[in-house]
Write a protein that holds these residues in place. Structure first.
Motif, short mmCIF file in Angstrom:
data_model
loop_
_atom_site.label_atom_id
_atom_site.label_comp_id
_atom_site.label_asym_id
_atom_site.label_seq_id
_atom_site.Cartn_x
_atom_site.Cartn_y
_atom_site.Cartn_z
N ARG A 217 44.11 -63.86 37.16
CA ARG A 217 43.88 -64.85 38.22
C ARG A 217 45.11 -64.94 39.13
O ARG A 217 45.00 -64.97 40.35
N VAL B 113 45.29 -61.77 41.41
CA VAL B 113 44.35 -61.78 42.54
C VAL B 113 44.76 -62.84 43.56
O VAL B 113 44.70 -62.59 44.77
N PHE C 62 35.36 -65.39 46.53
CA PHE C 62 34.63 -64.23 47.03
C PHE C 62 33.13 -64.46 46.91
O PHE C 62 32.68 -65.15 45.99
N THR D 168 31.88 -60.43 38.59
CA THR D 168 31.56 -61.20 39.80
C THR D 168 31.85 -62.69 39.65
O THR D 168 32.34 -63.32 40.58
N ALA E 34 34.01 -54.80 43.46
CA ALA E 34 34.22 -55.39 42.13
C ALA E 34 33.27 -54.80 41.10
O ALA E 34 32.11 -54.52 41.41
N TYR F 246 35.54 -63.33 40.31
CA TYR F 246 35.89 -63.26 41.73
C TYR F 246 35.25 -64.39 42.53
O TYR F 246 35.87 -64.91 43.47
N GLU F 247 34.04 -64.81 42.17
CA GLU F 247 33.42 -65.95 42.83
C GLU F 247 34.27 -67.21 42.63
O GLU F 247 34.39 -68.04 43.54
#
Length: 155
Positions: free
Chosen positions: A97, A100, A133, A125, A120, A128-129
């Motif tokens: 985390r 990113v 994202f 997902t 990704a 990243y969400e």
């Protein structure tokens, strides 16, 4: 980029400033995780490293996290982050985390006014969400692993 209370040292360097040992460590890590651990033979050296900024975290000689940040136009219209890795030695500490988040901050500072696109792994997902994202398009196979494009709007 600075370190933290754990003694981790964060750096962001352009390709030409990596030096031989850092480059070797980065390529070895990418091979160890993407090719060996994920059992995915693919051509890692894709011609984009030279255009990238390489963001990574070390503790002593150990590489704990890595990603490359690419400017708009390489390979997407947007800026991008990719080759996002936290090896086993760095897992379970929130480094993914943090990595990113640092990549997002780097891209926004370096290339303001541009969204950030990633390719990704589909299984990631939700991660990243949680960082903002959104999925942009259908899933696709990349080297035998299901992927999906995701975009983070201009911030």
């Amino acid at each position: 980029m600075t370190g933290n209370e754990r003694g981790d040292a964060w750096e962001a360097l352009p390709f030409h400033a990596l030096g031989v040992q850092r480059l070797y460590d980065i390529l070895a890590l990418r091979q160890a995780v993407f090719v060996v651990e994920q059992d995915c033979p693919y051509l890692d050296c894709d011609g984009l490293d030279g255009a990238a900024w390489h963001v990574f975290c070390r503790r002593g000689d150990t590489l704990l996290a890595y990603q490359r940040c690419l400017p708009p136009g390489t390979p997407y219209r947007e800026s991008s982050i990719g080759r996002i890795i936290v090896p086993e030695a760095g897992r379970g500490r929130g480094l993914g985390r943090e990595l990113v988040r640092r990549g997002i901050a780097f891209n926004r500072e370096r290339w303001p006014g541009h969204a950030i696109r990633i390719g990704a792994q589909a299984r990631l997902t939700a991660f990243y969400e949680s960082l903002g994202f959104i999925i942009d398009g259908d899933s696709y196979d990349e080297d035998g692993i299901e992927h999906v494009h995701m975009v983070l709007a201009v911030g």
